[in-house]
Design an enzyme around this catalytic site. Structure first.
Site, PDB file in Angstrom:
ATOM      1  CB  THR A 170      -0.847  -0.007   1.301  1.00 13.20           C
ATOM      2  OG1 THR A 170      -1.704  -1.121   1.289  1.00 13.20           O
ATOM      3  CG2 THR A 170      -1.653   1.254   1.478  1.00 13.20           C
ATOM      4  N   GLY A 200     -10.066  -3.616   2.168  1.00 18.11           N
ATOM      5  CA  GLY A 200      -9.180  -3.534   3.321  1.00 18.11           C
ATOM      6  C   GLY A 200      -9.408  -2.243   4.090  1.00 18.11           C
ATOM      7  CG  ASP A 201      -5.998  -0.749   6.171  1.00 17.98           C
ATOM      8  OD1 ASP A 201      -5.802  -1.471   5.158  1.00 17.98           O
ATOM      9  OD2 ASP A 201      -5.084  -0.121   6.724  1.00 17.98           O
ATOM     10  N   GLY A 224      -4.674  -5.062   6.613  1.00 17.81           N
ATOM     11  CA  GLY A 224      -5.729  -4.084   6.821  1.00 17.81           C
ATOM     12  C   GLY A 224      -6.785  -4.506   7.811  1.00 17.81           C
TER      13      GLY A 224
HETATM   14  N1  GLY Z   1      -3.492  -2.241   4.085  1.00 17.05           N
HETATM   15  C1  GLY Z   1      -3.901  -2.649   2.812  1.00 17.05           C
HETATM   16  C2  GLY Z   1      -4.821  -3.778   2.804  1.00 17.05           C
HETATM   17  O1  GLY Z   1      -4.901  -4.530   3.755  1.00 17.05           O
HETATM   18  O2  GLY Z   1      -5.504  -3.953   1.802  1.00 17.05           O
END
Ligand code: GLY
Length: 322
Positions: A170, A200-201, A224
């Site tokens: 990311t 995700g987050d 995430g």
């Molecule tokens: N932090 C990125 C994801 O988990 O998609």
């Protein structure tokens, strides 16, 4: 009175941080700097965790997540599971500025990208396609022949102890402009080999991204689901609000994740900037770095993050890309 402009990013943001700081030097906004800093990462074919060349989901489709937040009035925009368009951060800004919404996902996000004239493209490069296929072949899956239990494969491909942890990268970019305004952005292709439609987050405001001019901003990379379940980016900003310094805020947010029951492998990382321009970052992995450049520096500096162990499984795993 003008304050010092500054940009903080995850290390894979190195291809864009110069563009971001130039926006600030030219008197541009933190919001413009965040977009300028993330777009080169989304266009970078050598980064298989963001935009073009991002690793695909379990069935081979690249699905992008992104979000942007303006610390001035807590406005935010995000897109999730965006297919066929690379410009996830610019599209997040469109959501924030042109729609009465904060998050658009799936077919709606694709429709919005088409509507504003973004260029449709194949995001899956031959190298990412090969990496996706090779991991599945190690488990005997050829040509998408998963059978009816796709969710079982989502668990097994992720947790396979005989394979290295799947990369799940990311990019984070946080900027403060010379007016003291903060903005933060996140863009990702998410957890590789994820179940189709998994968000995700990164597109979830408060989990992977948060900015509030009054206190500071934070953004996450890594697994995430950890940041989603602990509202990690918002937690860091809240801890600043209640008087912690940046190091204590980051440490407390990382330690909060120790309460999680999470059998899946994956490190978690945070970058943060407070309203006064202090920056910091933390990781559950040893030796992980982040980058920073202020408006007087000719190039960025790479700094080691605080190492805050979260679970025995993520401790010391600096090899994960995130
Ligand atoms: N932090 C990125 C994801 O988990 O998609």
């Amino acid at each position: 009175m003008a304050v010092k402009g500054i940009v903080v990013a995850s290390t894979n943001g190195a291809v864009g941080i110069q563009a971001a700081i130039e926006v600030i030097r030219a008197g541009g906004s933190a919001l413009d700097a965040v977009v300028a800093g993330i777009e080169p990462v989304e266009a970078n074919p050598d980064d298989n965790s963001v935009g073009l060349a991002g690793l695909p989901n379990l069935v081979g489709d690249v699905e992008l997540d992104a979000s942007i937040m303006d610390g001035r009035g807590l406005r935010a925009g995000a897109v999730g599971a965006l297919r066929h368009y690379r410009d996830a951060i610019a599209l997040s800004r469109v959501v924030m500025e042109d729609l009465p919404h904060s998050l658009i996902a799936g077919a709606g996000a694709e429709r919005l990208a088409r509507e504003v004239g973004m260029t449709e493209m194949n995001l899956l490069t031959p190298a990412s396609d090969d990496q996706w296929r090779q991991r599945l072949l190690r488990r005997g899956i050829r040509d998408g022949a998963f059978g009816p239990d796709l969710r079982g494969w989502a668990r097994r491909v992720t947790r396979d102890p005989e394979l290295p942890p799947p990369p799940h990268g990311t990019v984070n970019v946080i900027a403060r402009d010379r007016d003291g305004n903060l903005a933060s952005g996140v863009s990702t292709s998410g957890w590789a080999w994820k179940y189709p439609g998994r968000l995700g987050d990164s597109p979830i405001i408060g989990a992977g991204n948060y900015a509030d001019n009054r206190w500071g901003a934070a953004a996450c990379t890594g697994r995430g689901e950890k940041a989603m379940r602990c509202c990690t980016a918002h937690s860091v900003v809240t801890f600043l609000r209640f008087g912690m310094g940046l190091t204590e805020a980051l440490t407390t947010a990382m330690e909060d994740m120790r309460a999680l029951d999470d059998p899946y492998r994956g490190q978690i990382n945070i970058v943060a900037l407070d309203r006064d321009g202090h920056h910091g970052a933390a990781s559950s992995a040893v030796g992980k770095t982040y980058i920073v450049q202020d408006d007087e520096m000719s190039s960025h500096e790479e700094l080691v993050r605080l190492h805050i162990p979260v679970t025995a499984e993520t401790d010391g795993r600096s090899a994960d890309k995130a």
